[in-house]
Design a protein around this motif. Sequence first.
Motif, PDB file in Angstrom:
ATOM      1  N   GLY A 196      49.181  31.722  39.172  1.00 39.26           N
ATOM      2  CA  GLY A 196      48.774  32.536  40.272  1.00 39.26           C
ATOM      3  C   GLY A 196      47.737  31.979  40.982  1.00 39.26           C
ATOM      4  O   GLY A 196      46.766  31.140  40.440  1.00 39.26           O
ATOM      5  N   LYS A 197      47.540  31.925  42.323  1.00 43.01           N
ATOM      6  CA  LYS A 197      46.861  31.362  43.161  1.00 43.01           C
ATOM      7  C   LYS A 197      46.137  32.415  44.133  1.00 43.01           C
ATOM      8  O   LYS A 197      46.867  33.294  44.972  1.00 43.01           O
ATOM      9  CB  LYS A 197      47.550  30.372  44.032  1.00 43.01           C
ATOM     10  CG  LYS A 197      47.082  28.840  43.743  1.00 43.01           C
ATOM     11  CD  LYS A 197      47.818  27.754  44.737  1.00 43.01           C
ATOM     12  CE  LYS A 197      49.198  27.699  44.323  1.00 43.01           C
ATOM     13  NZ  LYS A 197      49.873  26.848  45.120  1.00 43.01           N
ATOM     14  N   GLN A 224      45.297  29.146  36.661  1.00 39.90           N
ATOM     15  CA  GLN A 224      45.093  29.546  37.821  1.00 39.90           C
ATOM     16  C   GLN A 224      44.530  28.698  38.879  1.00 39.90           C
ATOM     17  O   GLN A 224      43.731  27.843  38.506  1.00 39.90           O
ATOM     18  CB  GLN A 224      44.691  31.070  37.902  1.00 39.90           C
ATOM     19  CG  GLN A 224      45.379  32.069  37.144  1.00 39.90           C
ATOM     20  CD  GLN A 224      44.789  33.384  36.708  1.00 39.90           C
ATOM     21  OE1 GLN A 224      43.547  33.201  36.807  1.00 39.90           O
ATOM     22  NE2 GLN A 224      45.690  34.266  36.415  1.00 39.90           N
ATOM     23  N   LEU A 243      45.788  38.078  39.277  1.00 39.38           N
ATOM     24  CA  LEU A 243      46.522  36.922  39.284  1.00 39.38           C
ATOM     25  C   LEU A 243      47.211  36.852  38.016  1.00 39.38           C
ATOM     26  O   LEU A 243      46.790  36.953  36.955  1.00 39.38           O
ATOM     27  CB  LEU A 243      45.973  35.628  39.578  1.00 39.38           C
ATOM     28  CG  LEU A 243      45.227  35.236  40.748  1.00 39.38           C
ATOM     29  CD1 LEU A 243      44.162  34.192  40.829  1.00 39.38           C
ATOM     30  CD2 LEU A 243      46.140  35.106  41.994  1.00 39.38           C
TER      31      LEU A 243
END
Length: 338
Positions: A257-258, A280, A253
Amino acid sequence: MPKMRAVQVARPKGPFEIVEREIPEPGPGSVRLKVQACGVCHSDSITKEGTFPWVQYPRVPGHEVVGVVDAVGAGVAQWTPGQRAGVGWHGGNCGYCNSCRRGNFFACETLTAITGITYDGGYADYMIARSEALALVPPELSAAEAAPLMCAGVTTFNCLRNAGAQPGELVAVLGLGGLGHLGVQFAVKAGYRTVAIARGQDKEPLARQLGAWHYIDSQSQDPAAELKKLGGAKVILATVTNGDAMAAVIGGLGIDGKLMIIGAAAPFSISPIQLLTSRQGLRGWYSGTSIDSQDTLAFSVLTGVRSMNEMFPLERVNDAYERMTSGKARFRAVLTIS
Ligand SMILES: [Zn+2]
Ligand SMILES: [Zn+2]
């Protein structure tokens, strides 16, 4: 009384039984569908194997249902006989509980309506559905094309569109099975720089055929390191049912980010330090309600996204289910009913 065929499971872990039943009449707020096609989803194993102790038997599975509205119960304003409609996992909502009043129909507090699990689903010639659970099926899609979009399709499409990535950003799809092969197509058509991650070099041609910009073989490469080389993913759509495979990609990620989880995997461990230093997140996603399914169908017509299906007549339900549970189906198994 006119009769119909239905495939029922009489007890947890019991066999599929093709039985004759009376054609049901729709009650207030419900419609009857003449079923044309029904996808076989991995979650049908909940009914077949008795995963949830509260499922009542006998039960007819099937929550990727497409058919024609055949009869309409009292008080249904929005449906008339002859319209094509589909129903997925979400089997309805009350409209008045606190969750519904906040627009969170999926989390309805008074009604646990799950198609093919809390009431009879689409492995039959006819089924009854609550009117608010139905999605309009556009004429451009055949019943067999539309059916897998009612669960596998809406789950991937609705998750991706709510994951927060912008067009052009890096989105990875983990897994290239029933969910993943749709997820890659949706991600490509939504304008993401789409990376497919699967096990083995032999999956690369499929990933490319589906439109993926890049392919990572998680057997011969470290998927997290490879994603980092590409700048880090804004979203990773985790479609697999293997927690370790999910854990192996989290390091890929990027900032903010996920990891979006739609695969029902076993528990796995994560590093909180990585999450907090790069801000994240992990998030699960519920498939969607009827309007989300309708949006999925419309987007698929617009962009040409299609499920790759193996077709089985209703009588071969055992073969269809076996293909799905063994992971051999390429890529969704669909029962053709009428
Ligand atoms: Zn499903
Ligand atoms: Zn409610």
